[in-house]
Design a protein around this motif. Structure first.
Motif, PDB file in Angstrom:
ATOM      1  N   PHE A 155       0.829  -1.425  -0.423  1.00  0.00           N
ATOM      2  CA  PHE A 155       0.246  -0.323   0.059  1.00  0.00           C
ATOM      3  C   PHE A 155       0.879   1.142  -0.171  1.00  0.00           C
ATOM      4  O   PHE A 155       0.730   1.696  -1.117  1.00  0.00           O
TER       5      PHE A 155
ATOM      6  N   TYR B 175      -5.931  -0.076  -3.229  1.00  0.00           N
ATOM      7  CA  TYR B 175      -6.678  -0.281  -2.140  1.00  0.00           C
ATOM      8  C   TYR B 175      -7.181  -1.745  -2.394  1.00  0.00           C
ATOM      9  O   TYR B 175      -7.425  -2.099  -0.929  1.00  0.00           O
TER      10      TYR B 175
ATOM     11  N   LEU C   3      -5.934  -2.929   1.408  1.00  0.00           N
ATOM     12  CA  LEU C   3      -6.701  -1.845   2.345  1.00  0.00           C
ATOM     13  C   LEU C   3      -8.254  -2.704   2.337  1.00  0.00           C
ATOM     14  O   LEU C   3      -8.867  -3.483   3.382  1.00  0.00           O
TER      15      LEU C   3
ATOM     16  N   ILE D 238     -10.259   1.674   7.207  1.00  0.00           N
ATOM     17  CA  ILE D 238      -9.390   1.774   5.778  1.00  0.00           C
ATOM     18  C   ILE D 238      -9.582   3.092   6.171  1.00  0.00           C
ATOM     19  O   ILE D 238      -8.709   3.825   5.696  1.00  0.00           O
TER      20      ILE D 238
ATOM     21  N   LEU E 239      -6.991   6.184   5.181  1.00  0.00           N
ATOM     22  CA  LEU E 239      -6.702   7.374   4.205  1.00  0.00           C
ATOM     23  C   LEU E 239      -7.231   8.690   4.816  1.00  0.00           C
ATOM     24  O   LEU E 239      -6.452   9.548   4.429  1.00  0.00           O
TER      25      LEU E 239
ATOM     26  N   MET F  28     -14.173   1.832  -3.077  1.00  0.00           N
ATOM     27  CA  MET F  28     -13.785   0.234  -2.507  1.00  0.00           C
ATOM     28  C   MET F  28     -15.388  -1.022  -2.128  1.00  0.00           C
ATOM     29  O   MET F  28     -15.269  -1.165  -1.170  1.00  0.00           O
TER      30      MET F  28
ATOM     31  N   GLU G  85     -11.892   5.542  -8.844  1.00  0.00           N
ATOM     32  CA  GLU G  85     -12.069   3.585  -8.651  1.00  0.00           C
ATOM     33  C   GLU G  85     -11.457   3.093 -10.587  1.00  0.00           C
ATOM     34  O   GLU G  85     -12.502   4.140 -11.324  1.00  0.00           O
TER      35      GLU G  85
END
Length: 183
Positions: free
Chosen positions: A91, A107, A110, A119, A123, A135, A161
């Motif tokens: 990560f 991610y 995570l 998470i 973040l 996510m 994303e």
């Protein structure tokens, strides 16, 4: 689901007048005169303001600040300690920055190892907790996780994303990555 979206829309319409009034304009005579486009524009403004606040208050906004954080913060006090050592390394090595802060990250680890609440804590260090709802495969284990994943106020409008920041203003397709609005 469709039912959740209808519930969210009903709630938005019920609270549209007070929200729009808080935004600086006079409240409409009734919620019948509030347009869906107006509500969406208002929520987009809220999301942009939230992103700006999160970024401005981020503890880590560069590789140098990340290195300082890692050397000065005891592991037991860091939310990063929730990740396994290999996942943490992957990560951290995936994170990219520019002069505006975090521009992207993977991610995959995570979402594979942590809950949305955990998470979000990680973040938050980078001013990117608003990206957690992107996510979709994160494991929801309690009510707070569900709130994080389904809150219409956390939905980022300028983060992407499935993309990674390749160059300033250039998000390229990459699975399990998020390209932030800073790219």
């Amino acid at each position: 689901t469709a039912m959740m979206k209808m519930t969210h829309m009903a709630l938005l319409l019920a609270f549209a007048a007070p929200c729009l009034a808080l935004a600086g304009g006079p409240p409409p005579a009734s919620t019948d005169s509030v347009s869906v486009d107006g509500i969406i524009a208002y929520l987009d403004d809220l999301a942009s303001q939230q992103a700006e606040i999160q970024q401005a208050t981020a503890q880590i906004q560069s590789h140098a600040e990340l290195a300082r954080y890692l050397t000065s913060t005891p592991a037991e006090r860091s939310p990063l300690s929730k990740l396994s050592a290999p996942a943490r390394q992957r990560f951290l090595s995936s994170i990219t920055f520019n002069e505006h802060g975090i521009t992207g990250f993977s991610y995959a680890d995570l979402a594979a190892e942590l809950t949305p609440t955990e998470i979000s804590a990680i973040l938050r260090l980078f001013g990117a907790e608003r990206t957690v709802p992107l996510m979709k495969n994160a494991h929801i284990s309690n009510h707070v996780d569900s709130l994080i994943m389904h809150s219409p106020y956390l939905m980022p409008s300028e983060d992407h994303e499935g993309y990674a920041c390749d160059a300033p203003g250039d998000c390229v397709k990459m699975n399990d990555h998020i390209c932030t609005h800073n790219c």
